[in-house]
Design an enzyme around this catalytic site. Structure first.
Site, PDB file in Angstrom:
ATOM      1  N   ASP A 110      94.158 111.009 -24.436  1.00  0.00           N
ATOM      2  CA  ASP A 110      92.884 110.969 -25.152  1.00  0.00           C
ATOM      3  C   ASP A 110      92.456 112.357 -25.634  1.00  0.00           C
ATOM      4  O   ASP A 110      91.402 112.503 -26.240  1.00  0.00           O
ATOM      5  CB  ASP A 110      91.792 110.380 -24.247  1.00  0.00           C
ATOM      6  CG  ASP A 110      91.469 108.932 -24.614  1.00  0.00           C
ATOM      7  OD1 ASP A 110      92.149 108.379 -25.499  1.00  0.00           O
ATOM      8  OD2 ASP A 110      90.543 108.357 -24.017  1.00  0.00           O
ATOM      9  N   ASP A 249      87.745 100.036 -12.918  1.00  0.00           N
ATOM     10  CA  ASP A 249      88.740  99.441 -12.033  1.00  0.00           C
ATOM     11  C   ASP A 249      88.120  98.392 -11.105  1.00  0.00           C
ATOM     12  O   ASP A 249      88.592  97.257 -11.010  1.00  0.00           O
ATOM     13  CB  ASP A 249      89.444 100.535 -11.222  1.00  0.00           C
ATOM     14  CG  ASP A 249      88.483 101.607 -10.709  1.00  0.00           C
ATOM     15  OD1 ASP A 249      87.249 101.392 -10.745  1.00  0.00           O
ATOM     16  OD2 ASP A 249      88.960 102.674 -10.270  1.00  0.00           O
TER      17      ASP A 249
END
Length: 623
Positions: A110, A249
């Site tokens: 990223d 998550d």
């Protein structure tokens, strides 16, 4: 202590605690300061509930057996990065290259950095990036989902170096078509980090070695961000990684459970990462976890109301989230203590004999059962230490329950120095403030006890108990802050402690620490600062093949003990790529697995030919 003894002790503690709380509410309120009475009762009841949930999760740690791999499955390894340095990511890609099971490694960058694209190409990995950074890590993975096609995905943070057998150990779980993911423990190579209380015990040891296996037993193992193998079909069914929180998550796992998928926990260390090196990094990471996890309460995956969860799963997930409210419990106890010291108004009135007969057994049993259930992964004061350090951020994190803002995802720094000192005090402002106020309150009450200060009266048994509790809490705060203030970590890169033999000019030397930047050598008593040396090391790779490595460096320091020169510190010149790869593979993969599985590096024997060598780690095959 055996399993049954731990369980009996936990039940006994809870029975004693229940009896104590009944007595507290029914027989100790007359004449007490009303608001501190109920605040203290609430804090004590929260403590009892926390022990009950802890016992529920730590009741039994099941044995882990690697399931056999029957059906072939394609695997993608996703390494996510944003601003981590080339050496950090390089070590992880070295580990990925050593994974035995067939796979494709993808570096998801990223940061859109040319040096990362070049690194991926040099390490045999494929490189992916995207036009923006929407939804941070979750968005990064989601973008890669549409451009890859492996049946399974191993997710790794940029600093999490996998061991060669990580897929051998986990892929077999997916023979069960209901399994969405398999989580493995997180361990850390930099064992001098601020979150390590011993080289083999860190702040997350209790979770990964006791609580997480218990969660797995209850069907509530969740994705912990890294070192996780995920079924692509399950991830796609829930719309990819969830983006409504910064704890993608935890949130995504709940969504999978709601869709009918199951999860597993494999209790075997198969990666080593980098723990936050200083208090600021530690608190940044814990703040993100707290804000993200608590935010789940405002989503449709709220574990209290989420569909398709079993009672055990609801209890397990709710217990994880309630842990963040322990900050308010600690705040309540400190406030009650300070108010009592200053005002002389007690939060309870009771006969001393009755108090000791009910409070003391419960307190001792709770303390003993907490340690016993921790199975050596929790020190006597670890909970107090980390509870104090996270008190402010956990208390503040609860604000996400009352706002629509999701918050930002901030990457935890993986490298740096730690100068300790004033910066620690700034990072722990609430602890410092309470320590100062409590110190004033304890001193003032002690001075008042001898008639030198006109505070409202507090006498007899109540005086001595309150002063003792105040002094103890103050000592715990100073014991927590002191080592962090004195801590000095001046190397930017971690130097791995090793026990290796090497050769310089044909002579045998001992290597006490090693990295790609330099080494500490014992036995070179005739070398001076500024000398150039050529160090020869014979190191094994992940297959057990031993190769010679030549490391040229500059002597930068001399080490003396009792006035006698015993060794030198060496800084290496720029290593060629092959030597650097071999060194990283030995330190991060071979030695990393050795330390994770044995607790400390094995003494490296000299080879029969007189050449120094390191003992290779043998990676077990799937069974």
């Amino acid at each position: 202590m055996g399993v049954r003894a731990r369980q009996v002790l936990a039940v006994l503690a809870l029975l004693l605690g229940g009896a104590y709380l009944v007595w507290r509410v029914g027989w100790t309120g007359d004449g007490a300061l009303v608001w501190t009475f109920w605040l203290l009762v609430a804090a004590e009841a929260f403590g009892w509930l926390s022990l009950a949930l802890y016992a529920f999760m730590a009741w039994k740690v099941p044995e882990t057996v690697r399931p056999a791999i029957v059906s072939p499955r394609t695997v993608d390894v996703f390494v996510t990065t944003y601003d981590e340095s080339v050496p950090v990511v390089h070590a992880t890609l070295v580990g990925c290259r050593a994974i035995r099971h067939p796979h494709t490694t993808w570096l998801l960058d990223d940061g859109r950095r040319p040096e990362m694209e070049a690194l991926a190409e040099s390490m045999g990995a494929r490189y992916l990036t995207r036009a923006d950074n929407a939804h941070a890590k979750a968005g990064n993975i989601n973008a890669a989902l549409t451009r890859t096609e492996g049946d399974l995905i191993l997710t790794l943070d940029a600093d999490h170096v996998p061991f060669p057998d990580i897929l051998d150990a986990t892929v077999g779980y997916f023979e069960d078509e209901s399994v969405a993911l398999v989580q493995t423990p997180h361990d850390f190579a930099n064992r001098d980090s601020m979150q390590h209380t011993r080289p083999d015990r860190h702040e997350q040891s209790l979770f990964y070695e006791v609580i997480a296996p218990g969660k797995g037993r209850h069907g509530a193992a969740f994705w912990c961000g890294s070192a996780t193998v995920i079924r692509r079909a399950a991830l796609e069914e829930v719309g990819g990684v969830q983006t409504e929180t910064v704890a993608e998550d935890f949130h995504t796992t709940l969504a999978m459970h709601a869709a009918g998928w199951s999860t597993r926990y494999h209790h075997e260390t198969l990666v080593q990462g980098l723990a936050p090196h200083d208090l600021a990094g530690f608190l940044l990471q814990r703040d993100r976890w707290a804000r993200g996890n608590l935010r789940v309460f405002r989503t449709r995956e709220n574990p209290v109301t989420c569909p398709n969860l079993t009672v055990k799963q609801r209890l397990s997930y709710t217990a994880s989230l309630l842990n963040y409210f322990s900050a308010y419990q600690r705040l309540a106890l400190l406030v009650v203590l300070i108010v009592t010291l200053v005002s002389g108004r007690l939060p309870l009135h009771a006969d001393p004999v009755a108090l000791l007969a009910l409070w003391l057994p419960w307190t001792v049993a709770a303390f003993a059962s907490t340690l016993a259930l921790g199975r050596g992964r929790l020190g006597p004061l670890d909970a107090s230490r980390y509870g104090l350090l996270t008190m402010a951020i956990f208390a503040r994190a609860a604000g996400v329950l009352f706002t629509r803002k999701v918050g930002t995802f901030k990457v935890t720094p993986k490298e740096g120095t730690d100068a300790g000192g004033v910066e620690v005090l700034r990072a722990a402002k609430m602890v410092v403030a309470f320590a100062a106020v409590l110190a004033v309150a304890v001193v003032a009450r002690a001075v008042a006890a001898v008639g030198w200060l006109g505070l409202p009266p507090l006498v007899g048994f109540a005086l001595w108990v309150t002063l003792a509790l105040g002094a103890y809490e103050l000592w715990v705060m100073l014991w927590t802050l002191g080592p962090l203030v004195r801590r000095r970590q001046l190397r930017h890169d971690y130097r791995y402690p090793v026990q290796l033999s090497g050769r310089v000019d044909g002579g045998l030397v001992r290597v006490r620490d090693l990295s790609t930047k330099g080494a500490g050598l014992d036995g070179l008593v005739d070398r001076r600062v500024g000398d150039i040396i050529e160090l020869r090391l014979w190191l094994p790779d992940s297959t057990g093949t031993v190769r010679e490595n030549v490391l040229v460096g500059l002597v930068r320091s001399r080490r003396t003990v009792d006035g006698h020169m015993t060794g030198v510190g060496v800084m290496f010149d720029d290593l060629d790529r092959v030597t650097r790869d071999r060194l990283v593979e030995y330190l991060a993969v071979v030695r990393g697995a050795e330390v994770a599985r044995r607790g400390s590096p094995v003494e490296a024997p000299a080879s029969p030919t007189g050449e120094a060598s390191a003992e290779p780690t043998r990676f077990p095959r799937a069974v």
